[in-house]
Design a protein around this motif. Sequence first.
Motif, PDB file in Angstrom:
ATOM      1  N   ARG A  34       1.080 -41.662 -75.002  1.00 26.43           N
ATOM      2  CA  ARG A  34       2.509 -41.348 -74.876  1.00 26.43           C
ATOM      3  C   ARG A  34       3.341 -42.214 -75.814  1.00 26.43           C
ATOM      4  O   ARG A  34       4.285 -41.736 -76.436  1.00 26.43           O
ATOM      5  CB  ARG A  34       2.964 -41.523 -73.423  1.00 26.43           C
ATOM      6  CG  ARG A  34       2.685 -40.265 -72.595  1.00 26.43           C
ATOM      7  CD  ARG A  34       3.279 -40.370 -71.213  1.00 26.43           C
ATOM      8  NE  ARG A  34       2.131 -40.593 -70.335  1.00 26.43           N
ATOM      9  CZ  ARG A  34       1.991 -41.593 -69.490  1.00 26.43           C
ATOM     10  NH1 ARG A  34       2.934 -42.464 -69.326  1.00 26.43           N
ATOM     11  NH2 ARG A  34       0.918 -41.712 -68.762  1.00 26.43           N
ATOM     12  N   GLU A  35       2.994 -43.486 -75.949  1.00 27.66           N
ATOM     13  CA  GLU A  35       3.721 -44.364 -76.871  1.00 27.66           C
ATOM     14  C   GLU A  35       3.570 -43.885 -78.306  1.00 27.66           C
ATOM     15  O   GLU A  35       4.540 -43.841 -79.062  1.00 27.66           O
ATOM     16  CB  GLU A  35       3.218 -45.797 -76.733  1.00 27.66           C
ATOM     17  CG  GLU A  35       3.639 -46.483 -75.452  1.00 27.66           C
ATOM     18  CD  GLU A  35       3.010 -47.865 -75.302  1.00 27.66           C
ATOM     19  OE1 GLU A  35       2.509 -48.402 -76.312  1.00 27.66           O
ATOM     20  OE2 GLU A  35       3.023 -48.390 -74.175  1.00 27.66           O
ATOM     21  N   ARG A  71       7.229 -38.663 -82.685  1.00 25.20           N
ATOM     22  CA  ARG A  71       8.382 -37.768 -82.515  1.00 25.20           C
ATOM     23  C   ARG A  71       9.640 -38.376 -83.149  1.00 25.20           C
ATOM     24  O   ARG A  71      10.417 -37.674 -83.784  1.00 25.20           O
ATOM     25  CB  ARG A  71       8.621 -37.475 -81.042  1.00 25.20           C
ATOM     26  CG  ARG A  71       7.631 -36.505 -80.453  1.00 25.20           C
ATOM     27  CD  ARG A  71       8.016 -36.103 -79.034  1.00 25.20           C
ATOM     28  NE  ARG A  71       6.958 -35.371 -78.390  1.00 25.20           N
ATOM     29  CZ  ARG A  71       6.742 -34.066 -78.549  1.00 25.20           C
ATOM     30  NH1 ARG A  71       7.517 -33.390 -79.349  1.00 25.20           N
ATOM     31  NH2 ARG A  71       5.764 -33.470 -77.912  1.00 25.20           N
ATOM     32  N   LYS A  72       9.815 -39.689 -82.973  1.00 25.46           N
ATOM     33  CA  LYS A  72      10.967 -40.354 -83.584  1.00 25.46           C
ATOM     34  C   LYS A  72      10.904 -40.241 -85.101  1.00 25.46           C
ATOM     35  O   LYS A  72      11.896 -39.976 -85.762  1.00 25.46           O
ATOM     36  CB  LYS A  72      11.020 -41.824 -83.172  1.00 25.46           C
ATOM     37  CG  LYS A  72      11.484 -42.052 -81.762  1.00 25.46           C
ATOM     38  CD  LYS A  72      11.493 -43.531 -81.425  1.00 25.46           C
ATOM     39  CE  LYS A  72      11.818 -43.763 -79.955  1.00 25.46           C
ATOM     40  NZ  LYS A  72      11.757 -45.192 -79.612  1.00 25.46           N
ATOM     41  N   CYS A  79      12.672 -37.668 -90.153  1.00 25.85           N
ATOM     42  CA  CYS A  79      12.374 -36.879 -91.358  1.00 25.85           C
ATOM     43  C   CYS A  79      13.145 -35.561 -91.346  1.00 25.85           C
ATOM     44  O   CYS A  79      13.656 -35.129 -92.387  1.00 25.85           O
ATOM     45  CB  CYS A  79      10.876 -36.602 -91.460  1.00 25.85           C
ATOM     46  SG  CYS A  79       9.902 -38.066 -91.853  1.00 25.85           S
ATOM     47  N   ALA A  80      13.244 -34.930 -90.205  1.00 34.74           N
ATOM     48  CA  ALA A  80      13.992 -33.675 -90.104  1.00 34.74           C
ATOM     49  C   ALA A  80      15.461 -33.906 -90.406  1.00 34.74           C
ATOM     50  O   ALA A  80      16.101 -33.106 -91.107  1.00 34.74           O
ATOM     51  CB  ALA A  80      13.820 -33.069 -88.710  1.00 34.74           C
ATOM     52  N   ALA A  81      16.024 -34.997 -89.920  1.00 32.43           N
ATOM     53  CA  ALA A  81      17.426 -35.307 -90.190  1.00 32.43           C
ATOM     54  C   ALA A  81      17.632 -35.568 -91.676  1.00 32.43           C
ATOM     55  O   ALA A  81      18.616 -35.099 -92.272  1.00 32.43           O
ATOM     56  CB  ALA A  81      17.869 -36.517 -89.371  1.00 32.43           C
ATOM     57  N   LEU A  82      16.720 -36.285 -92.298  1.00 34.39           N
ATOM     58  CA  LEU A  82      16.815 -36.560 -93.735  1.00 34.39           C
ATOM     59  C   LEU A  82      16.709 -35.272 -94.544  1.00 34.39           C
ATOM     60  O   LEU A  82      17.458 -35.062 -95.503  1.00 34.39           O
ATOM     61  CB  LEU A  82      15.729 -37.549 -94.158  1.00 34.39           C
ATOM     62  CG  LEU A  82      15.719 -37.958 -95.617  1.00 34.39           C
ATOM     63  CD1 LEU A  82      17.030 -38.646 -95.992  1.00 34.39           C
ATOM     64  CD2 LEU A  82      14.560 -38.896 -95.889  1.00 34.39           C
TER      65      LEU A  82
END
Length: 127
Positions: free
Chosen positions: A21-22, A28-29, A34-37
């Motif tokens: 999970r970690e 995911r972060k 990367c998606a935001a960039l």
Amino acid sequence: VLPTCGALHQQRHLQVSSAFRETEQSLRKRLDSCAALLTLTEHRFLATQRRHNGTPSSIMQGNLRNAQQRLGQLRQRKAQWEELCEFKSPGSQSWHECQKLVGDIEEDIAAEEAKVRNYKAILDALG
């Protein structure tokens, strides 16, 4: 009291699940970052296209104008430094430093002149 094999297996499963999970959260972060960039880059690209009407020719014309403007600024800066160098004692350390700076600016001018020639050649090829 010693734990049973089932309890050991379950405890190990919980440890693996926690580590998983970690790792998953970390990934995911990173993916979100990367998606935001990527989104930001796409928006900048579209804004640049709109500013230049989206044609390669208009983009090159903008680049040519910028290079010509920078070339003018460099030539002006070189002339200013050449004037300042005249006040230095020939052969002194400050005179040599001044001459070095003028030489560096001349190299920048040559590079910018090459850009201008390249942009003009590209525009000629684009018709």
